[in-house]
Design an enzyme around this catalytic site. Structure first.
Site, PDB file in Angstrom:
ATOM      1  N   ASP A  96       0.867  -1.164   0.000  1.00  0.00           N
ATOM      2  CA  ASP A  96       0.000   0.000   0.000  1.00  0.00           C
ATOM      3  C   ASP A  96       0.914   1.227   0.000  1.00  0.00           C
ATOM      4  O   ASP A  96       2.119   1.114   0.286  1.00  0.00           O
ATOM      5  CB  ASP A  96      -0.892  -0.014   1.241  1.00  0.00           C
ATOM      6  CG  ASP A  96      -1.818   1.194   1.312  1.00  0.00           C
ATOM      7  OD1 ASP A  96      -2.380   1.580   0.272  1.00  0.00           O
ATOM      8  OD2 ASP A  96      -1.954   1.762   2.404  1.00  0.00           O
ATOM      9  N   ASP A 110      -0.098   5.123   0.936  1.00  0.00           N
ATOM     10  CA  ASP A 110      -0.315   6.135   1.966  1.00  0.00           C
ATOM     11  C   ASP A 110      -0.260   5.509   3.357  1.00  0.00           C
ATOM     12  O   ASP A 110      -1.063   4.639   3.690  1.00  0.00           O
ATOM     13  CB  ASP A 110      -1.670   6.812   1.760  1.00  0.00           C
ATOM     14  CG  ASP A 110      -1.789   7.463   0.386  1.00  0.00           C
ATOM     15  OD1 ASP A 110      -0.862   8.192   0.008  1.00  0.00           O
ATOM     16  OD2 ASP A 110      -2.796   7.225  -0.304  1.00  0.00           O
TER      17      ASP A 110
END
Length: 251
Positions: free
Chosen positions: A16, A18
């Site tokens: 991922d 953020d």
């Protein structure tokens, strides 16, 4: 610090973005907070208009595609807005309008302030670059390529499955595992040979639902117990913890 993942056993690492590679989750959090609280202050229809909080972010928004986050938060408050469409202006009081209003705020901050990756995340990327392991970013954000470019890391990844890519391919967003499974397949891997690295509960649930070899929960505020309950097989506070012989790095 003991290595929590034996990287030699895996073919791909699916990150991922953020809150895992860059601290842009904090920018997203503040952008959501400003947008929702402005909306709630002016809403005179039925529903709970008490202030939006960080708990709302972790419970209803974090890691999800933008419009899904809007829908889920509004549903939690008993507020019903029309769906609208992509042609809506950010001022429109629709699901699409609120989502785009938040995105405008995020892009303004990104352009003004830039972004620097977490040092521990760069340390792990440097380590993985020495191994025969393929890398992807899997992010619900449509801004993922721009964030990686700004952080100077875009060339580290063979593929970026952003929110835009997921929409183009008709892939459901997290907590469904489809975007991670697509990234693994693009890299010539599968769930059984891939590691998912996530900070959001919805992303951890996606990794667990896809039966990936390991799901690393990066605790940036959701809580280790919450991430473990969602399906994380390993929980760290910094990705440097996954690099053999490297002590924790302040993020």
């Amino acid at each position: 610090m003991t290595t929590a993942i034996d990287w030699s056993e895996h073919r791909a690492a699916l990150f991922d973005l953020d809150g895992v590679i860059t601290p842009t989750a904090e920018v997203h959090m503040r952008a959501w907070e400003v947008m929702f609280n402005d909306f709630l202050a002016g809403w005179d229809g039925p529903g709970d208009t008490s202030p939006y909080t960080d708990r709302d972010y972790f419970d209803h928004v974090d890691g999800k595609p933008r419009y899904d986050g809007v829908r889920d938060f509004l549903a939690s408050r008993g507020i019903d807005l029309p769906e609208g469409s992509e042609s809506d202006s950010p001022e429109a009081e629709t699901v699409h309008g609120l989502g785009d209003r938040k995105n405008e705020s995020f892009n303004e901050v990104l352009e003004r302030e830039g972004v620097r990756p977490y040092p521990g995340s760069v340390a792990l990327l440097d380590h993985l670059a020495t191994l025969d392991i393929r890398l992807a970013v899997v992010s619900s954000s449509a801004n993922a390529p721009a964030v990686l470019r700004t952080a100077g890391l875009l060339d580290r990844f063979e593929t970026v499955v952003s929110g835009t890519v997921a929409k183009e391919l008709g892939l459901p967003g997290k907590p469904a595992p489809d975007t991670f499974l697509h990234a693994a397949a693009t890299l010539g891997a599968d769930a059984a040979s891939s590691v998912v690295l996530e900070d959001a509960v919805s992303g951890v649930r996606a990794g667990a639902a896809g039966a990936f070899a390991a799901v690393v929960g990066v605790d940036r505020g959701a809580g280790a117990a919450v991430l473990t309950e969602a399906g994380a097989t390993v929980v760290v506070t910094d990705l440097a913890e996954l690099v053999p012989g490297v002590p924790g790095v302040d993020a």
